[in-house]
Design an enzyme around this catalytic site. Structure first.
Site, short mmCIF file in Angstrom:
data_model
loop_
_atom_site.label_atom_id
_atom_site.label_comp_id
_atom_site.label_asym_id
_atom_site.label_seq_id
_atom_site.Cartn_x
_atom_site.Cartn_y
_atom_site.Cartn_z
N ARG A 35 -7.81 9.87 -4.84
CA ARG A 35 -6.60 10.34 -5.53
C ARG A 35 -6.43 9.61 -6.86
NH1 ARG A 35 -1.36 10.47 -1.89
NH2 ARG A 35 -0.64 11.73 -3.64
N CYS A 84 2.40 4.08 -5.53
CA CYS A 84 1.52 4.91 -4.71
C CYS A 84 1.86 6.35 -5.01
CB CYS A 84 1.66 4.57 -3.23
SG CYS A 84 3.34 4.73 -2.60
#
Length: 276
Positions: free
Chosen positions: A176, A234
């Site tokens: 990611r 995050c």
């Protein structure tokens, strides 16, 4: 203070005259809520906490998927869990603490002095022979007061300039960070200047947090020092809290970017970097 508690110590603490309050924070990205898992079996006296509704607020997409709840809303939730000022609290989940750490961080940010994460989560409790119960625990409403500010945070503007002054860690999975996949947010990639530091790499194979010295070496290799500020993000501010837990165990203080990449990527004016 110690931020972790092992299963044997928790079992012993639950037999004390004043046991800790235990919160079950089972949650997974994309759901379903952990209420069904809680009902199927939880640590005795544990109270279920819904991360999406009790550990997060609601706002614009540019606020992120899990913005911090207002102090008023969080205080209402805390009292619903039966908490009073001065209570010792233990939080756990079934994903090695990566969702329970959100409750750990929020409670400490709100002024609770003694909050610990069950190291290894429910798997460690079961492995130690801990009993489970299925009856829902509905506690008497507590009287705790909430005041945010005990832990540092940064906003998007600070995140944009952070790499120039310190280290900005991205706690998401490496793919990611690199922009190879993006399952939930509108753009792939990472905040320019951030360093990839998947929080799962803070865990041993058995789901326990790595020893403090091993974590310290890991973060030092990523550029973390005692002389420069550290911040963590995050996807939505959940697993970043677990990274902050690991940093504190290793002896480092870090700030949280609550909006994280879900907020950043929803703002078209914010640049996104790709690759390693």
């Amino acid at each position: 203070m110690t931020h972790l508690i092992d299963a044997a110590s928790l079992a012993a603490a639950l037999t004390a005259s004043t046991p800790p309050r235990v919160l079950d924070v089972r949650w997974k990205l994309g759901g379903p809520p952990g209420a069904q898992e809680y009902a199927a079996g939880h640590i005795p006296e544990a109270v279920y906490v819904d991360l999406d509704t009790e550990l997060a607020g609601h706002g614009l997409p540019t606020d992120g998927r899990h913005p911090l709840p207002t102090p008023e809303d969080f205080q209402d939730a805390v009292r619903g869990w039966g908490l009073n000022d001065g209570d010792e609290v233990v939080v756990y989940d079934d994903v090695s603490g990566t969702s329970a750490a959100r409750a750990w961080w929020l409670l400490r940010h709100a002024g609770f002095a003694s909050v610990r994460v069950l190291d290894g989560g429910l798997a460690a409790w079961r492995a130690a022979g801990g009993a489970l119960e299925t009856a829902a625990n509905i506690p008497e409403r507590g009287t705790a007061t909430v005041a945010y500010g005990a832990l540092p945070t940064i906003d998007a503007d600070s995140a944009a300039g952070f790499p120039a002054a310190g280290v900005l860690l991205d706690a998401r999975a490496g793919e990611r960070f690199r922009g190879e996949v993006e399952p939930v947010d509108p753009r792939a990639g990472h905040i320019p200047g951030a360093v990839s530091a998947p929080t799962t790499e803070n865990l041993a194979a058995d789901g326990m947090l790595l020893p403090a010295d091993v974590l310290a070496d890991r973060f030092a290799a990523l550029g973390v020092t005692q002389d420069a500020p550290v911040a963590v993000y995050c996807g939505s501010g959940v697993t970043a809290a677990h990274e902050i837990l690991a940093l504190e165990v290793a002896g480092f203080r870090a700030a949280l970017y609550p909006g994280s990449f879900s907020a950043w990527s929803n703002d078209a004016q914010r640049p996104v970097a790709m690759g390693a």
